[in-house]
Write a protein that holds these residues in place. Structure first.
Motif, PDB file in Angstrom:
ATOM      1  N   ARG A  71      -7.445 -20.891 -92.881  1.00 11.67           N
ATOM      2  CA  ARG A  71      -7.709 -19.753 -92.020  1.00 11.67           C
ATOM      3  C   ARG A  71      -9.088 -19.864 -91.380  1.00 11.67           C
ATOM      4  O   ARG A  71      -9.738 -20.893 -91.440  1.00 11.67           O
ATOM      5  CB  ARG A  71      -7.603 -18.450 -92.832  1.00 11.67           C
ATOM      6  CG  ARG A  71      -6.171 -18.023 -93.096  1.00 11.67           C
ATOM      7  CD  ARG A  71      -5.454 -17.682 -91.810  1.00 11.67           C
ATOM      8  NE  ARG A  71      -6.079 -16.585 -91.124  1.00 11.67           N
ATOM      9  CZ  ARG A  71      -6.042 -16.431 -89.818  1.00 11.67           C
ATOM     10  NH1 ARG A  71      -5.456 -17.302 -89.046  1.00 11.67           N
ATOM     11  NH2 ARG A  71      -6.621 -15.397 -89.264  1.00 11.67           N
ATOM     12  N   VAL A  72      -9.577 -18.781 -90.786  1.00  8.23           N
ATOM     13  CA  VAL A  72     -10.806 -18.779 -90.005  1.00  8.23           C
ATOM     14  C   VAL A  72     -11.990 -19.190 -90.871  1.00  8.23           C
ATOM     15  O   VAL A  72     -12.173 -18.663 -91.969  1.00  8.23           O
ATOM     16  CB  VAL A  72     -11.056 -17.369 -89.434  1.00  8.23           C
ATOM     17  CG1 VAL A  72     -12.317 -17.362 -88.602  1.00  8.23           C
ATOM     18  CG2 VAL A  72      -9.865 -16.922 -88.608  1.00  8.23           C
ATOM     19  N   PRO A  73     -12.819 -20.146 -90.448  1.00  8.07           N
ATOM     20  CA  PRO A  73     -13.983 -20.537 -91.226  1.00  8.07           C
ATOM     21  C   PRO A  73     -14.899 -19.369 -91.511  1.00  8.07           C
ATOM     22  O   PRO A  73     -15.063 -18.468 -90.705  1.00  8.07           O
ATOM     23  CB  PRO A  73     -14.674 -21.571 -90.305  1.00  8.07           C
ATOM     24  CG  PRO A  73     -13.576 -22.102 -89.440  1.00  8.07           C
ATOM     25  CD  PRO A  73     -12.659 -20.933 -89.229  1.00  8.07           C
ATOM     26  N   ARG A 131     -17.520 -18.203 -88.963  1.00 10.15           N
ATOM     27  CA  ARG A 131     -17.019 -17.425 -87.829  1.00 10.15           C
ATOM     28  C   ARG A 131     -16.773 -15.989 -88.244  1.00 10.15           C
ATOM     29  O   ARG A 131     -17.074 -15.058 -87.519  1.00 10.15           O
ATOM     30  CB  ARG A 131     -15.729 -18.035 -87.300  1.00 10.15           C
ATOM     31  CG  ARG A 131     -15.927 -19.287 -86.494  1.00 10.15           C
ATOM     32  CD  ARG A 131     -14.615 -19.740 -85.955  1.00 10.15           C
ATOM     33  NE  ARG A 131     -14.773 -20.955 -85.189  1.00 10.15           N
ATOM     34  CZ  ARG A 131     -13.754 -21.662 -84.743  1.00 10.15           C
ATOM     35  NH1 ARG A 131     -12.529 -21.286 -85.021  1.00 10.15           N
ATOM     36  NH2 ARG A 131     -13.948 -22.762 -84.049  1.00 10.15           N
ATOM     37  N   ARG A 132     -16.148 -15.810 -89.413  1.00  5.85           N
ATOM     38  CA  ARG A 132     -15.882 -14.449 -89.889  1.00  5.85           C
ATOM     39  C   ARG A 132     -17.177 -13.682 -90.059  1.00  5.85           C
ATOM     40  O   ARG A 132     -17.276 -12.516 -89.691  1.00  5.85           O
ATOM     41  CB  ARG A 132     -15.120 -14.504 -91.224  1.00  5.85           C
ATOM     42  CG  ARG A 132     -13.751 -15.120 -91.135  1.00  5.85           C
ATOM     43  CD  ARG A 132     -12.890 -14.677 -92.290  1.00  5.85           C
ATOM     44  NE  ARG A 132     -13.535 -14.894 -93.569  1.00  5.85           N
ATOM     45  CZ  ARG A 132     -13.402 -16.006 -94.298  1.00  5.85           C
ATOM     46  NH1 ARG A 132     -12.675 -17.009 -93.847  1.00  5.85           N
ATOM     47  NH2 ARG A 132     -13.996 -16.116 -95.456  1.00  5.85           N
ATOM     48  N   TYR A 178     -13.067 -13.237 -82.877  1.00  2.00           N
ATOM     49  CA  TYR A 178     -14.126 -14.226 -82.773  1.00  2.00           C
ATOM     50  C   TYR A 178     -13.790 -15.163 -81.611  1.00  2.00           C
ATOM     51  O   TYR A 178     -12.665 -15.191 -81.116  1.00  2.00           O
ATOM     52  CB  TYR A 178     -14.282 -15.026 -84.072  1.00  2.00           C
ATOM     53  CG  TYR A 178     -13.157 -15.999 -84.346  1.00  2.00           C
ATOM     54  CD1 TYR A 178     -13.222 -17.320 -83.903  1.00  2.00           C
ATOM     55  CD2 TYR A 178     -12.027 -15.595 -85.040  1.00  2.00           C
ATOM     56  CE1 TYR A 178     -12.183 -18.204 -84.137  1.00  2.00           C
ATOM     57  CE2 TYR A 178     -10.984 -16.475 -85.287  1.00  2.00           C
ATOM     58  CZ  TYR A 178     -11.072 -17.786 -84.838  1.00  2.00           C
ATOM     59  OH  TYR A 178     -10.043 -18.648 -85.078  1.00  2.00           O
ATOM     60  N   SER A 232      -8.218 -23.700 -84.134  1.00  2.20           N
ATOM     61  CA  SER A 232      -8.977 -24.551 -85.049  1.00  2.20           C
ATOM     62  C   SER A 232      -9.227 -23.876 -86.396  1.00  2.20           C
ATOM     63  O   SER A 232      -9.371 -24.536 -87.412  1.00  2.20           O
ATOM     64  CB  SER A 232     -10.313 -24.942 -84.413  1.00  2.20           C
ATOM     65  OG  SER A 232     -11.086 -23.788 -84.110  1.00  2.20           O
ATOM     66  N   GLY A 233      -9.249 -22.535 -86.391  1.00  2.00           N
ATOM     67  CA  GLY A 233      -9.522 -21.823 -87.631  1.00  2.00           C
ATOM     68  C   GLY A 233      -8.300 -21.490 -88.453  1.00  2.00           C
ATOM     69  O   GLY A 233      -8.419 -21.030 -89.582  1.00  2.00           O
ATOM     70  N   TYR A 237      -6.986 -14.993 -83.952  1.00  2.00           N
ATOM     71  CA  TYR A 237      -8.347 -14.818 -83.456  1.00  2.00           C
ATOM     72  C   TYR A 237      -9.003 -13.542 -83.993  1.00  2.00           C
ATOM     73  O   TYR A 237      -9.958 -13.041 -83.405  1.00  2.00           O
ATOM     74  CB  TYR A 237      -8.365 -14.796 -81.927  1.00  2.00           C
ATOM     75  CG  TYR A 237      -8.436 -16.176 -81.311  1.00  2.00           C
ATOM     76  CD1 TYR A 237      -9.560 -16.978 -81.486  1.00  2.00           C
ATOM     77  CD2 TYR A 237      -7.374 -16.682 -80.575  1.00  2.00           C
ATOM     78  CE1 TYR A 237      -9.630 -18.238 -80.928  1.00  2.00           C
ATOM     79  CE2 TYR A 237      -7.428 -17.949 -80.014  1.00  2.00           C
ATOM     80  CZ  TYR A 237      -8.569 -18.722 -80.194  1.00  2.00           C
ATOM     81  OH  TYR A 237      -8.632 -19.981 -79.638  1.00  2.00           O
ATOM     82  N   SER A 280     -11.041 -11.928 -87.220  1.00  2.00           N
ATOM     83  CA  SER A 280     -11.908 -12.468 -88.260  1.00  2.00           C
ATOM     84  C   SER A 280     -11.554 -11.925 -89.636  1.00  2.00           C
ATOM     85  O   SER A 280     -12.241 -11.061 -90.203  1.00  2.00           O
ATOM     86  CB  SER A 280     -13.373 -12.150 -87.927  1.00  2.00           C
ATOM     87  OG  SER A 280     -13.737 -12.786 -86.731  1.00  2.00           O
TER      88      SER A 280
END
Length: 319
Positions: free
Chosen positions: A2-4, A7-8, A38, A78-79, A99, A101
């Protein structure tokens, strides 16, 4: 994945500071849940599908007030990836959860928009054998592909008996439900491959771009276990908008959407549709339409989605 975390964290700090890409966060309705997007250039769409109209684009991380979420097209970035879309009333549309977070693929604590139909149990080998009999010529191979095919059906909202019956009846005639089949005698570079018998550079190109793979350079991917079912789902929901045709029991339009000239094959596929419904529900409903509109009697394979919808009289939005 999932989202890095970074970024979160960055987006969360923006939200805590009360700032969005457009300025100060607006007052939040009591019934809404607040999240943050994000990245830049995130689209807000009219519905939860990549083919739906873009109603606006978020220039940067933005706080969003979400009142519900729904299943739609799967989005991979990418996340991570997600098939869920957040409904944001203030923006007049949906934002993919890919997209948003959060570490999850689905928004926690947010209800589904209007409720989503229960997809029911997965389709089994015994199911398709009961539906289609001797058309299931290679049971071992069919069974090998069923997990990926069931996943594609869930991602495509093929979650009612009518939708499942139309999808499976189509694939059993296209490929005998064998994920790795190649159209017999077709030596064209972009000849029929996979569950849906993807054909033509006008399909290989867009399907490859949708999934981020080079189908034009490596067309054999279309009949791989990894991509055959997702490509069938792409054609069913993106290249065409077929679920509403199944909902209306209009197998004639379904057949036209697949892209071959009208003829006796339409009736054979319609019979398979009826057989599949009988297995799934115990009976066959009245009102099934097996014939096509006259405007769709020719070869419809090269029509764009917009051209096909205009001739078929079906809506352009997905759902």
């Amino acid at each position: 994945m999932r989202v890095p975390t970074i970024r979160r964290l960055g987006a969360a700090l923006l939200a805590l500071a009360g700032i969005t890409a457009a300025g100060v966060i607006a007052a939040t309705p009591a019934q809404a849940a607040v999240f943050s997007t994000y990245g830049t250039g995130v689209n807000v769409r009219a519905d939860a599908y990549l083919s739906s109209a873009v109603v606006r684009t978020l220039p940067g991380p933005t706080s969003i007030d979400v009142d519900c979420q729904k299943l739609g097209d799967r989005v991979t970035v990418s996340g991570g990836s997600s098939s869920w879309w957040a409904h944001v009333p203030a923006l007049g549309g949906y934002v993919t959860v890919a997209y948003v977070s959060i570490p999850e693929d689905k928004l926690p604590g947010v209800p589904e928009c209007g409720g989503n139909p229960n997809p029911g149990p997965d389709i089994t080998l015994a199911n398709v054998q009961a539906m289609f009999g001797s058309r299931i010529a290679n049971p071992r191979l069919v069974e090998e592909g069923l997990p990926s095919l069931n996943r594609a059906m869930r991602d495509a909202n093929i979650n009612t008996p009518y939708r499942k019956a139309a999808f499976l009846a189509t694939l059993v005639h296209e490929s005998r439900l064998e994920y790795n089949i190649r159209e017999i005698g077709d030596t064209r570079l972009y000849g029929g491959r996979g569950y849906i018998q993807l054909t033509g550079d006008f399909n290989y190109g867009p399907a490859g771009r949708y999934f981020g793979i080079d189908l034009l350079g490596n067309p054999e991917l279309a009949r791989s276990l990894q991509w055959s079912a997702p490509i069938a789902r792409w054609y069913w929901t993106v290249a065409r908008n077929i679920n509403p045709m199944a909902d209306a029991l209009h197998m004639g339009r379904v057949n036209a959407a697949i892209g071959y000239p009208a003829g006796t094959e339409d009736l054979r596929r319609c019979d398979s549709f009826k057989s599949a419904i009988r297995v799934l529900t115990g009976s066959v409903p009245g009102g099934i339409i097996c014939t096509r509109p006259s405007k769709l009697s020719g070869d419809t394979s090269k029509l764009t989605s917009t051209e096909f919808d205009r001739l078929a009289g079906t809506p352009t939005s997905k759902g």
